[in-house]
Design a protein around this motif. Structure first.
Motif, PDB file in Angstrom:
ATOM      1  N   ASP A 210     -22.542  26.749  24.184  1.00  0.00           N
ATOM      2  CA  ASP A 210     -22.457  27.899  25.076  1.00  0.00           C
ATOM      3  C   ASP A 210     -23.443  27.797  26.233  1.00  0.00           C
ATOM      4  N   ALA A 211     -24.474  26.971  26.055  1.00  0.00           N
ATOM      5  CA  ALA A 211     -25.496  26.848  27.093  1.00  0.00           C
ATOM      6  C   ALA A 211     -26.062  25.436  27.106  1.00  0.00           C
ATOM      7  N   VAL A 212     -26.517  25.029  28.286  1.00  0.00           N
ATOM      8  CA  VAL A 212     -27.191  23.739  28.453  1.00  0.00           C
ATOM      9  C   VAL A 212     -28.562  24.017  29.037  1.00  0.00           C
ATOM     10  N   LYS A 213     -29.592  23.454  28.411  1.00  0.00           N
ATOM     11  CA  LYS A 213     -30.944  23.632  28.925  1.00  0.00           C
ATOM     12  C   LYS A 213     -31.381  22.361  29.635  1.00  0.00           C
ATOM     13  N   ILE A 214     -31.540  22.476  30.939  1.00  0.00           N
ATOM     14  CA  ILE A 214     -31.902  21.314  31.752  1.00  0.00           C
ATOM     15  C   ILE A 214     -33.386  21.029  31.559  1.00  0.00           C
ATOM     16  N   ASP A 215     -33.683  19.810  31.181  1.00  0.00           N
ATOM     17  CA  ASP A 215     -35.056  19.444  30.857  1.00  0.00           C
ATOM     18  C   ASP A 215     -36.022  19.740  32.014  1.00  0.00           C
ATOM     19  N   GLY A 216     -37.204  20.195  31.631  1.00  0.00           N
ATOM     20  CA  GLY A 216     -38.211  20.603  32.608  1.00  0.00           C
ATOM     21  C   GLY A 216     -38.611  19.518  33.590  1.00  0.00           C
ATOM     22  N   SER A 217     -38.489  18.248  33.207  1.00  0.00           N
ATOM     23  CA  SER A 217     -38.888  17.169  34.110  1.00  0.00           C
ATOM     24  C   SER A 217     -38.034  17.183  35.378  1.00  0.00           C
ATOM     25  N   TYR A 218     -36.745  17.527  35.245  1.00  0.00           N
ATOM     26  CA  TYR A 218     -35.869  17.611  36.426  1.00  0.00           C
ATOM     27  C   TYR A 218     -36.198  18.851  37.246  1.00  0.00           C
ATOM     28  N   GLN A 240     -20.517  25.118  34.998  1.00  0.00           N
ATOM     29  CA  GLN A 240     -19.728  26.222  35.527  1.00  0.00           C
ATOM     30  C   GLN A 240     -18.241  25.971  35.275  1.00  0.00           C
ATOM     31  N   ALA A 241     -17.813  24.724  35.503  1.00  0.00           N
ATOM     32  CA  ALA A 241     -16.408  24.366  35.289  1.00  0.00           C
ATOM     33  C   ALA A 241     -16.016  24.532  33.819  1.00  0.00           C
ATOM     34  N   MET A 242     -16.991  24.362  32.932  1.00  0.00           N
ATOM     35  CA  MET A 242     -16.707  24.451  31.500  1.00  0.00           C
ATOM     36  C   MET A 242     -16.984  25.840  30.941  1.00  0.00           C
TER      37      MET A 242
END
Ligand code: G
Ligand code: MN
Length: 294
Positions: A210-218, A240-242
């Motif tokens: 349900d969610a993706v957590k983008i790593d803090g390094s990015y 968003q597309a998904m």
């Protein structure tokens, strides 16, 4: 509260989060883990193992905030271990020992049960809790977590699980099945630390998170050059597309917030928006490392 030259929107965001925080019930986090057989029977060769044996764990809660309007969407429950000399240890200090001692399933189950107690007492709160790969591989732990959710008097939608390292799970089919069963109950899932190590597009597609957590390094490097910005924009567009939520982890500086919002990232988490704090102590998000606490 200082706003350190933050934009009005960011300042409003922090005020909103602050208001929500004021409403939180004060409950004690004093509940300790039950005795751990592996530790009480085994030898404890080093201080971390002794601490682990004494079961001095607490959960701290960090807000996950909507970048659009500053409301707290949910909290992430994070493990801390109380060291009488060094204070609170973060997971990077004790997880390797806990993994070596094989107590991760027990520890994660304890965290889930603690969170469920919180949720039962605070029905308008949502919390995300981390599950380790050792737990995902442990049939009993998975059954125990499912049972705890069924028996806990909470709305399952209040609970989200954060998983990473899915690629290293031995029986992916069993975990996938368990995730589907938990989702049918109403629980939600996030893919943690996306962009690092073993997370992949394949998991994003097949696990139906349900969610993706983008790593803090990015997130921290988003203003440093075109690559990280392109990565974040790409992940946000894909999600968003998904129909998947995006969370930017590790937000420490106000300068990255507009870049993230423009890239289409919906949610943010990090020291700028709120440090992990005990549930009962938290008085509001901390800005720029300076606390607005007495
Ligand atoms: O892997 P996961 O995202 O669950 O790890 C969360 C860890 O990151 C926690 O231990 C938490 O204390 C830490 N953390 C939370 N916010 C920030 C931040 O803004 N910067 C850094 N460096 N670490 C953070
Ligand atoms: Mn996490």
């Amino acid at each position: 509260m200082h706003h350190f030259g933050l934009s009005e929107r960011t300042a409003a965001m922090i005020r909103h989060a602050d208001q929500i925080l004021q409403h939180r019930a004060s409950l004690s986090d004093a509940s300790l883990m039950p005795p751990c057989a592996a530790l009480t029977q085994g030898t404890a060769p080093n201080p971390p193992a002794e601490l682990l044996a004494r079961r001095g764990f607490v959960l701290h809660y960090q807000p996950i905030v909507r970048l659009g309007d500053g409301r707290v969407e949910r909290w992430e429950a994070l493990l801390r271990l109380k060291d009488p000399h060094e204070g609170l240890l973060t997971p990077n200090r004790f997880l390797p020992h806990a993994i070596r001692l094989g107590i991760m399933p027990e520890l994660d189950l304890w965290a889930v049960r603690s969170v469920l107690r919180r949720l039962a007492a605070n029905r308008d709160v949502r919390v995300a809790v981390n599950l380790s790969v050792q737990t995902l591989q442990d049939k009993e732990a998975l059954t125990g977590i499912r049972q705890a959710v069924v028996e806990g008097r909470v709305e399952p939608g209040q609970l989200m699980f954060e998983i990473s390292e899915v690629a290293t799970v031995r029986d992916v089919a069993r975990v996938t099945e368990w995730i589907q069963a938990m989702k049918r109950l109403g629980c939600r899932f996030a893919l943690d630390d996306f962009g690092t190590g073993v997370s992949s597009f394949e998991h994003l597609r097949t696990l139906d998170v349900d969610a993706v957590k983008i790593d803090g390094s990015y997130v921290q490097q988003i203003g440093a050059g075109p690559e990280c910005l392109a990565f974040v924009e790409g992940v946000a567009a894909m999600c968003q597309a998904m129909g998947v939520e995006t969370v930017a982890e590790g937000i420490e500086s106000a300068s990255v917030v507009p870049l993230l919002a423009r890239a289409g990232v919906g949610l943010g988490q990090g020291f700028l928006l709120g440090r992990p704090e005990p549930f009962e102590d938290f008085r509001g998000p901390v800005v720029g490392g300076s606390a607005n606490r007495q």
